[in-house]
Design a protein around this motif. Structure first.
Motif, PDB file in Angstrom:
ATOM      1  N   GLU A  44      46.384  46.898  39.684  1.00  0.00           N
ATOM      2  CA  GLU A  44      45.456  47.834  40.309  1.00  0.00           C
ATOM      3  C   GLU A  44      44.295  48.176  39.375  1.00  0.00           C
ATOM      4  OE1 GLU A  44      47.765  51.174  41.633  1.00  0.00           O
ATOM      5  OE2 GLU A  44      48.821  49.969  43.135  1.00  0.00           O
ATOM      6  N   SER A  45      44.567  48.259  38.075  1.00  0.00           N
ATOM      7  CA  SER A  45      43.505  48.623  37.128  1.00  0.00           C
ATOM      8  C   SER A  45      42.426  47.554  37.026  1.00  0.00           C
ATOM      9  CB  SER A  45      44.087  48.912  35.740  1.00  0.00           C
ATOM     10  OG  SER A  45      44.428  47.721  35.058  1.00  0.00           O
ATOM     11  N   VAL A  46      42.775  46.318  37.373  1.00  0.00           N
ATOM     12  CA  VAL A  46      41.769  45.239  37.348  1.00  0.00           C
ATOM     13  C   VAL A  46      41.233  44.935  38.746  1.00  0.00           C
ATOM     14  CG1 VAL A  46      42.644  44.215  35.216  1.00  0.00           C
ATOM     15  CG2 VAL A  46      43.474  43.350  37.402  1.00  0.00           C
ATOM     16  N   GLY A  47      41.598  45.767  39.721  1.00  0.00           N
ATOM     17  CA  GLY A  47      41.017  45.645  41.049  1.00  0.00           C
ATOM     18  C   GLY A  47      41.777  44.777  42.025  1.00  0.00           C
ATOM     19  N   ILE A  48      43.033  44.482  41.726  1.00  0.00           N
ATOM     20  CA  ILE A  48      43.853  43.673  42.636  1.00  0.00           C
ATOM     21  C   ILE A  48      44.988  44.563  43.130  1.00  0.00           C
ATOM     22  CG2 ILE A  48      45.283  41.617  42.895  1.00  0.00           C
ATOM     23  CD1 ILE A  48      43.614  40.346  40.630  1.00  0.00           C
ATOM     24  N   MET A  49      44.952  44.912  44.406  1.00  0.00           N
ATOM     25  CA  MET A  49      45.910  45.863  44.950  1.00  0.00           C
ATOM     26  C   MET A  49      47.241  45.227  45.356  1.00  0.00           C
ATOM     27  SD  MET A  49      44.369  48.563  44.551  1.00  0.00           S
ATOM     28  CE  MET A  49      42.795  48.588  43.737  1.00  0.00           C
ATOM     29  N   ASP A  50      47.272  43.921  45.525  1.00  0.00           N
ATOM     30  CA  ASP A  50      48.490  43.209  45.926  1.00  0.00           C
ATOM     31  C   ASP A  50      49.128  42.596  44.680  1.00  0.00           C
ATOM     32  OD1 ASP A  50      50.421  41.439  46.865  1.00  0.00           O
ATOM     33  OD2 ASP A  50      49.153  40.628  48.457  1.00  0.00           O
ATOM     34  N   ALA A  51      50.283  43.127  44.272  1.00  0.00           N
ATOM     35  CA  ALA A  51      50.940  42.659  43.051  1.00  0.00           C
ATOM     36  C   ALA A  51      51.329  41.187  43.135  1.00  0.00           C
ATOM     37  CB  ALA A  51      52.164  43.515  42.752  1.00  0.00           C
ATOM     38  N   ASN A  52      51.728  40.716  44.312  1.00  0.00           N
ATOM     39  CA  ASN A  52      52.097  39.307  44.452  1.00  0.00           C
ATOM     40  C   ASN A  52      50.890  38.394  44.237  1.00  0.00           C
ATOM     41  OD1 ASN A  52      54.823  39.814  45.040  1.00  0.00           O
ATOM     42  ND2 ASN A  52      54.336  40.170  47.188  1.00  0.00           N
ATOM     43  N   TYR A  53      49.757  38.776  44.772  1.00  0.00           N
ATOM     44  CA  TYR A  53      48.528  38.003  44.562  1.00  0.00           C
ATOM     45  C   TYR A  53      48.124  38.033  43.083  1.00  0.00           C
ATOM     46  CZ  TYR A  53      43.721  36.389  44.929  1.00  0.00           C
ATOM     47  OH  TYR A  53      42.551  35.695  44.761  1.00  0.00           O
ATOM     48  N   PHE A  54      48.294  39.181  42.456  1.00  0.00           N
ATOM     49  CA  PHE A  54      47.990  39.305  41.033  1.00  0.00           C
ATOM     50  C   PHE A  54      48.832  38.319  40.224  1.00  0.00           C
ATOM     51  CE2 PHE A  54      49.220  41.221  36.942  1.00  0.00           C
ATOM     52  CZ  PHE A  54      47.985  41.170  36.301  1.00  0.00           C
ATOM     53  N   MET A  96      30.141  27.863  36.725  1.00  0.00           N
ATOM     54  CA  MET A  96      31.153  28.796  37.175  1.00  0.00           C
ATOM     55  C   MET A  96      30.487  29.766  38.168  1.00  0.00           C
ATOM     56  SD  MET A  96      33.384  31.506  34.905  1.00  0.00           S
ATOM     57  CE  MET A  96      34.340  30.230  34.141  1.00  0.00           C
ATOM     58  N   THR A  97      31.164  29.991  39.250  1.00  0.00           N
ATOM     59  CA  THR A  97      30.625  30.901  40.262  1.00  0.00           C
ATOM     60  C   THR A  97      30.802  32.353  39.801  1.00  0.00           C
ATOM     61  OG1 THR A  97      32.706  31.154  41.458  1.00  0.00           O
ATOM     62  CG2 THR A  97      31.294  29.276  42.096  1.00  0.00           C
ATOM     63  N   PRO A  98      30.028  33.255  40.360  1.00  0.00           N
ATOM     64  CA  PRO A  98      30.208  34.671  40.004  1.00  0.00           C
ATOM     65  C   PRO A  98      31.629  35.175  40.286  1.00  0.00           C
ATOM     66  CG  PRO A  98      28.109  34.375  41.095  1.00  0.00           C
ATOM     67  CD  PRO A  98      28.839  33.056  41.196  1.00  0.00           C
ATOM     68  N   LEU A  99      32.227  34.741  41.384  1.00  0.00           N
ATOM     69  CA  LEU A  99      33.589  35.172  41.704  1.00  0.00           C
ATOM     70  C   LEU A  99      34.599  34.629  40.689  1.00  0.00           C
ATOM     71  CD1 LEU A  99      35.481  36.737  43.526  1.00  0.00           C
ATOM     72  CD2 LEU A  99      35.623  34.725  44.996  1.00  0.00           C
ATOM     73  N   ALA A 100      34.441  33.385  40.290  1.00  0.00           N
ATOM     74  CA  ALA A 100      35.338  32.798  39.287  1.00  0.00           C
ATOM     75  C   ALA A 100      35.204  33.545  37.956  1.00  0.00           C
ATOM     76  CB  ALA A 100      35.035  31.319  39.107  1.00  0.00           C
ATOM     77  N   TYR A 101      33.975  33.888  37.611  1.00  0.00           N
ATOM     78  CA  TYR A 101      33.737  34.648  36.386  1.00  0.00           C
ATOM     79  C   TYR A 101      34.416  36.020  36.467  1.00  0.00           C
ATOM     80  CZ  TYR A 101      31.314  37.203  32.721  1.00  0.00           C
ATOM     81  OH  TYR A 101      31.028  37.965  31.626  1.00  0.00           O
ATOM     82  N   LEU A 102      34.243  36.709  37.580  1.00  0.00           N
ATOM     83  CA  LEU A 102      34.863  38.013  37.761  1.00  0.00           C
ATOM     84  C   LEU A 102      36.381  37.912  37.651  1.00  0.00           C
ATOM     85  CD1 LEU A 102      34.777  41.018  38.481  1.00  0.00           C
ATOM     86  CD2 LEU A 102      34.716  40.335  40.894  1.00  0.00           C
ATOM     87  N   ASN A 103      36.966  36.913  38.287  1.00  0.00           N
ATOM     88  CA  ASN A 103      38.417  36.735  38.220  1.00  0.00           C
ATOM     89  C   ASN A 103      38.878  36.456  36.795  1.00  0.00           C
ATOM     90  OD1 ASN A 103      39.105  37.280  40.888  1.00  0.00           O
ATOM     91  ND2 ASN A 103      38.666  35.184  41.529  1.00  0.00           N
ATOM     92  N   ARG A 104      38.112  35.674  36.048  1.00  0.00           N
ATOM     93  CA  ARG A 104      38.481  35.383  34.658  1.00  0.00           C
ATOM     94  C   ARG A 104      38.444  36.658  33.821  1.00  0.00           C
ATOM     95  NH1 ARG A 104      36.421  30.232  31.834  1.00  0.00           N
ATOM     96  NH2 ARG A 104      38.169  29.501  33.063  1.00  0.00           N
ATOM     97  N   ILE A 105      37.407  37.463  34.001  1.00  0.00           N
ATOM     98  CA  ILE A 105      37.309  38.722  33.256  1.00  0.00           C
ATOM     99  C   ILE A 105      38.465  39.649  33.627  1.00  0.00           C
ATOM    100  CG2 ILE A 105      35.910  40.823  32.941  1.00  0.00           C
ATOM    101  CD1 ILE A 105      34.847  38.268  31.518  1.00  0.00           C
ATOM    102  N   ARG A 106      38.798  39.717  34.915  1.00  0.00           N
ATOM    103  CA  ARG A 106      39.931  40.542  35.355  1.00  0.00           C
ATOM    104  C   ARG A 106      41.229  40.090  34.691  1.00  0.00           C
ATOM    105  NH1 ARG A 106      38.778  40.974  41.883  1.00  0.00           N
ATOM    106  NH2 ARG A 106      37.534  42.870  41.755  1.00  0.00           N
ATOM    107  N   MET A 107      41.465  38.795  34.652  1.00  0.00           N
ATOM    108  CA  MET A 107      42.699  38.282  34.066  1.00  0.00           C
ATOM    109  C   MET A 107      42.739  38.500  32.557  1.00  0.00           C
ATOM    110  SD  MET A 107      44.586  37.392  36.553  1.00  0.00           S
ATOM    111  CE  MET A 107      43.799  38.652  37.553  1.00  0.00           C
ATOM    112  N   GLN A 108      41.607  38.391  31.890  1.00  0.00           N
ATOM    113  CA  GLN A 108      41.563  38.653  30.452  1.00  0.00           C
ATOM    114  C   GLN A 108      41.881  40.117  30.162  1.00  0.00           C
ATOM    115  OE1 GLN A 108      37.670  37.207  29.356  1.00  0.00           O
ATOM    116  NE2 GLN A 108      38.399  35.104  29.129  1.00  0.00           N
TER     117      GLN A 108
END
Length: 62
Positions: free
Chosen positions: A31-41, A1-13
């Motif tokens: 926003e609290s998990v670092g994603i400013m675009d709600a549609n992308y979230f 797992m790449t560092p970015l994939a890991y970060l995204n998994r932690i954000r989603m959890q």
């Protein structure tokens, strides 16, 4: 797992936990998990959990 994939998994959890345990609006949780675009979230969340954040909250909110 790449560092970015890991970060995204932690954000989603973290987002999933917030959805299940608070009534905070979805855009605030994004926003609290670092994603400013709600549609992308919503797109990232659905890819991880096969449910939109609203669907997930409806199933698991306590």
């Amino acid at each position: 797992m790449t560092p970015l994939a890991y970060l995204n998994r932690i954000r989603m959890q973290h987002a999933a936990h917030s959805l299940a345990h608070s009534k905070a609006p979805i855009h605030e949780i994004a926003e609290s998990v670092g994603i400013m675009d709600a549609n992308y979230f919503v797109k990232r969340f659905k890819a991880e959990f096969q449910d939109t954040p609203s669907q997930y909250r409806a199933k698991y909110y306590q």
